[in-house]
Motif scaffolding. Sequence first.
Motif, PDB file in Angstrom:
ATOM      1  N   ARG A 193      -3.347   0.705   6.314  1.00  0.00           N
ATOM      2  CA  ARG A 193      -3.947   0.430   5.008  1.00  0.00           C
ATOM      3  C   ARG A 193      -4.765   1.644   4.580  1.00  0.00           C
ATOM      4  O   ARG A 193      -5.169   2.460   5.409  1.00  0.00           O
ATOM      5  CB  ARG A 193      -4.860  -0.800   5.088  1.00  0.00           C
ATOM      6  CG  ARG A 193      -4.108  -2.090   5.318  1.00  0.00           C
ATOM      7  CD  ARG A 193      -5.016  -3.305   5.197  1.00  0.00           C
ATOM      8  NE  ARG A 193      -6.090  -3.335   6.163  1.00  0.00           N
ATOM      9  CZ  ARG A 193      -5.985  -3.834   7.403  1.00  0.00           C
ATOM     10  NH1 ARG A 193      -4.855  -4.334   7.817  1.00  0.00           N
ATOM     11  NH2 ARG A 193      -7.012  -3.832   8.207  1.00  0.00           N
ATOM     12  N   ALA A 224       8.073  -2.675   6.699  1.00  0.00           N
ATOM     13  CA  ALA A 224       6.834  -1.910   6.550  1.00  0.00           C
ATOM     14  C   ALA A 224       6.906  -0.649   7.409  1.00  0.00           C
ATOM     15  O   ALA A 224       6.408   0.407   7.007  1.00  0.00           O
ATOM     16  CB  ALA A 224       5.625  -2.763   6.924  1.00  0.00           C
ATOM     17  N   ARG A 235       7.148   7.007   3.381  1.00  0.00           N
ATOM     18  CA  ARG A 235       5.928   7.525   2.747  1.00  0.00           C
ATOM     19  C   ARG A 235       5.470   8.808   3.422  1.00  0.00           C
ATOM     20  O   ARG A 235       5.070   9.771   2.761  1.00  0.00           O
ATOM     21  CB  ARG A 235       4.820   6.462   2.780  1.00  0.00           C
ATOM     22  CG  ARG A 235       3.529   6.894   2.085  1.00  0.00           C
ATOM     23  CD  ARG A 235       3.764   7.108   0.587  1.00  0.00           C
ATOM     24  NE  ARG A 235       2.648   7.746  -0.062  1.00  0.00           N
ATOM     25  CZ  ARG A 235       1.834   7.145  -0.927  1.00  0.00           C
ATOM     26  NH1 ARG A 235       2.006   5.867  -1.214  1.00  0.00           N
ATOM     27  NH2 ARG A 235       0.870   7.818  -1.502  1.00  0.00           N
ATOM     28  N   GLU A 236       5.528   8.844   4.736  1.00  0.00           N
ATOM     29  CA  GLU A 236       5.137  10.067   5.449  1.00  0.00           C
ATOM     30  C   GLU A 236       6.011  11.233   5.017  1.00  0.00           C
ATOM     31  O   GLU A 236       5.540  12.352   4.846  1.00  0.00           O
ATOM     32  CB  GLU A 236       5.232   9.866   6.956  1.00  0.00           C
ATOM     33  CG  GLU A 236       4.764  11.058   7.747  1.00  0.00           C
ATOM     34  CD  GLU A 236       4.815  10.849   9.251  1.00  0.00           C
ATOM     35  OE1 GLU A 236       4.661  11.847   9.978  1.00  0.00           O
ATOM     36  OE2 GLU A 236       4.996   9.707   9.702  1.00  0.00           O
ATOM     37  N   GLU A 264      -6.889   5.161   6.544  1.00  0.00           N
ATOM     38  CA  GLU A 264      -6.318   6.495   6.442  1.00  0.00           C
ATOM     39  C   GLU A 264      -7.380   7.556   6.713  1.00  0.00           C
ATOM     40  O   GLU A 264      -8.521   7.438   6.283  1.00  0.00           O
ATOM     41  CB  GLU A 264      -5.727   6.693   5.050  1.00  0.00           C
ATOM     42  CG  GLU A 264      -4.995   7.997   4.922  1.00  0.00           C
ATOM     43  CD  GLU A 264      -4.378   8.143   3.547  1.00  0.00           C
ATOM     44  OE1 GLU A 264      -3.325   8.761   3.484  1.00  0.00           O
ATOM     45  OE2 GLU A 264      -4.949   7.649   2.572  1.00  0.00           O
ATOM     46  N   LEU A 276      11.257   2.952  -1.378  1.00  0.00           N
ATOM     47  CA  LEU A 276      10.067   2.127  -1.176  1.00  0.00           C
ATOM     48  C   LEU A 276      10.044   0.866  -2.030  1.00  0.00           C
ATOM     49  O   LEU A 276       9.784  -0.222  -1.527  1.00  0.00           O
ATOM     50  CB  LEU A 276       8.811   2.967  -1.426  1.00  0.00           C
ATOM     51  CG  LEU A 276       8.536   4.009  -0.346  1.00  0.00           C
ATOM     52  CD1 LEU A 276       7.522   5.038  -0.822  1.00  0.00           C
ATOM     53  CD2 LEU A 276       8.051   3.337   0.925  1.00  0.00           C
ATOM     54  N   ARG A 286       1.243  10.794   3.995  1.00  0.00           N
ATOM     55  CA  ARG A 286       0.299   9.687   4.196  1.00  0.00           C
ATOM     56  C   ARG A 286       0.849   8.711   5.229  1.00  0.00           C
ATOM     57  O   ARG A 286       2.005   8.337   5.197  1.00  0.00           O
ATOM     58  CB  ARG A 286       0.026   8.963   2.889  1.00  0.00           C
ATOM     59  CG  ARG A 286      -0.815   9.804   1.939  1.00  0.00           C
ATOM     60  CD  ARG A 286      -1.103   9.091   0.663  1.00  0.00           C
ATOM     61  NE  ARG A 286      -2.119   8.076   0.887  1.00  0.00           N
ATOM     62  CZ  ARG A 286      -2.510   7.232  -0.062  1.00  0.00           C
ATOM     63  NH1 ARG A 286      -1.972   7.268  -1.249  1.00  0.00           N
ATOM     64  NH2 ARG A 286      -3.449   6.340   0.196  1.00  0.00           N
ATOM     65  N   THR A 287      -0.014   8.310   6.135  1.00  0.00           N
ATOM     66  CA  THR A 287       0.358   7.365   7.190  1.00  0.00           C
ATOM     67  C   THR A 287      -0.745   6.323   7.308  1.00  0.00           C
ATOM     68  O   THR A 287      -1.825   6.483   6.741  1.00  0.00           O
ATOM     69  CB  THR A 287       0.512   8.071   8.557  1.00  0.00           C
ATOM     70  OG1 THR A 287      -0.740   8.672   8.910  1.00  0.00           O
ATOM     71  CG2 THR A 287       1.602   9.131   8.520  1.00  0.00           C
ATOM     72  N   TRP A 322       0.826  -1.204   0.000  1.00  0.00           N
ATOM     73  CA  TRP A 322       0.000   0.000   0.000  1.00  0.00           C
ATOM     74  C   TRP A 322       0.864   1.259   0.000  1.00  0.00           C
ATOM     75  O   TRP A 322       0.478   2.290  -0.545  1.00  0.00           O
ATOM     76  CB  TRP A 322      -0.945  -0.005   1.206  1.00  0.00           C
ATOM     77  CG  TRP A 322      -1.711   1.268   1.323  1.00  0.00           C
ATOM     78  CD1 TRP A 322      -2.739   1.670   0.517  1.00  0.00           C
ATOM     79  CD2 TRP A 322      -1.492   2.318   2.261  1.00  0.00           C
ATOM     80  NE1 TRP A 322      -3.174   2.916   0.913  1.00  0.00           N
ATOM     81  CE2 TRP A 322      -2.426   3.336   1.973  1.00  0.00           C
ATOM     82  CE3 TRP A 322      -0.602   2.508   3.306  1.00  0.00           C
ATOM     83  CZ2 TRP A 322      -2.486   4.514   2.712  1.00  0.00           C
ATOM     84  CZ3 TRP A 322      -0.658   3.675   4.048  1.00  0.00           C
ATOM     85  CH2 TRP A 322      -1.597   4.660   3.743  1.00  0.00           C
ATOM     86  N   LYS A 323       2.043   1.183   0.553  1.00  0.00           N
ATOM     87  CA  LYS A 323       2.913   2.359   0.626  1.00  0.00           C
ATOM     88  C   LYS A 323       3.372   2.840  -0.745  1.00  0.00           C
ATOM     89  O   LYS A 323       3.860   3.953  -0.885  1.00  0.00           O
ATOM     90  CB  LYS A 323       4.128   2.080   1.517  1.00  0.00           C
ATOM     91  CG  LYS A 323       3.766   1.771   2.953  1.00  0.00           C
ATOM     92  CD  LYS A 323       2.978   2.891   3.589  1.00  0.00           C
ATOM     93  CE  LYS A 323       2.500   2.521   4.971  1.00  0.00           C
ATOM     94  NZ  LYS A 323       1.755   3.604   5.606  1.00  0.00           N
ATOM     95  N   ALA A 367       8.917   1.753   5.544  1.00  0.00           N
ATOM     96  CA  ALA A 367       8.087   2.300   4.472  1.00  0.00           C
ATOM     97  C   ALA A 367       7.111   3.352   5.004  1.00  0.00           C
ATOM     98  O   ALA A 367       6.853   4.353   4.331  1.00  0.00           O
ATOM     99  CB  ALA A 367       7.326   1.171   3.762  1.00  0.00           C
ATOM    100  N   ASP A 368       6.579   3.147   6.218  1.00  0.00           N
ATOM    101  CA  ASP A 368       5.701   4.149   6.834  1.00  0.00           C
ATOM    102  C   ASP A 368       6.401   5.498   6.914  1.00  0.00           C
ATOM    103  O   ASP A 368       5.840   6.532   6.548  1.00  0.00           O
ATOM    104  CB  ASP A 368       5.322   3.744   8.273  1.00  0.00           C
ATOM    105  CG  ASP A 368       4.265   2.671   8.349  1.00  0.00           C
ATOM    106  OD1 ASP A 368       3.550   2.461   7.360  1.00  0.00           O
ATOM    107  OD2 ASP A 368       4.167   2.039   9.413  1.00  0.00           O
TER     108      ASP A 368
END
Length: 197
Positions: free
Chosen positions: A163, A146, A153-154, A167, A44, A159-160, A23-24, A149-150
């Motif tokens: 899934r 993961a 992505r943040e 969000e 990522l 985005r955090t 999802w990331k 990746a959190d």
Amino acid sequence: MIGEFAKDNLHGRLRRDRQALLWKLDGLSEYDVRRPLTATGTNLLGLVKHVSLVEARYFGEVFDRPSPEPLPRWQDSDGSDQWAAEGETRDQIIGFYRRTWERSDATINELPLDAPGHVPWWPEPHLKTNLFAVMTHVLSETVRHAGHADILREGLDGRTGLRAEHEQQIDEDARAAHRAKIEQAARSAAPARNSPD
């Protein structure tokens, strides 16, 4: 009874965290999924590639069920298992990861938790392992990456979450106020001579 519960629980968590990792990548450009976001080049798509290779090896080779697809040498010195080369597409890497899930799931479903395995790349390869230990190891690797990746992505777009369906709309003002509060607490706790200013 506890063995089947443990197996189902670990397997369910692994499935959940595989999806969270993928999802990331959603909604990002080719550049953003590939670009180095840390001093060591972590990105990522590279995290997905690395985790897919870890899973392919642990649920494959360790139980004498090698991947039908060729795998690169284990942890090449150039770190090529952790980034996507120009000729590798996002779809290829994600497709390989999903096919690896199917093979891993078959291993998990067909073997008992105490099924013996052999990890030749461990520092002490004579040590025995079993499906339970490998499931725990692969789950911890997946969760660890993961989490990386959190954070990546943040840093890209804010985005955090675990899934997409969990969000929430980003309240930029509330987020900035929260960050400022944490910054103030850090500055207040630091002695004056260690202040970043």
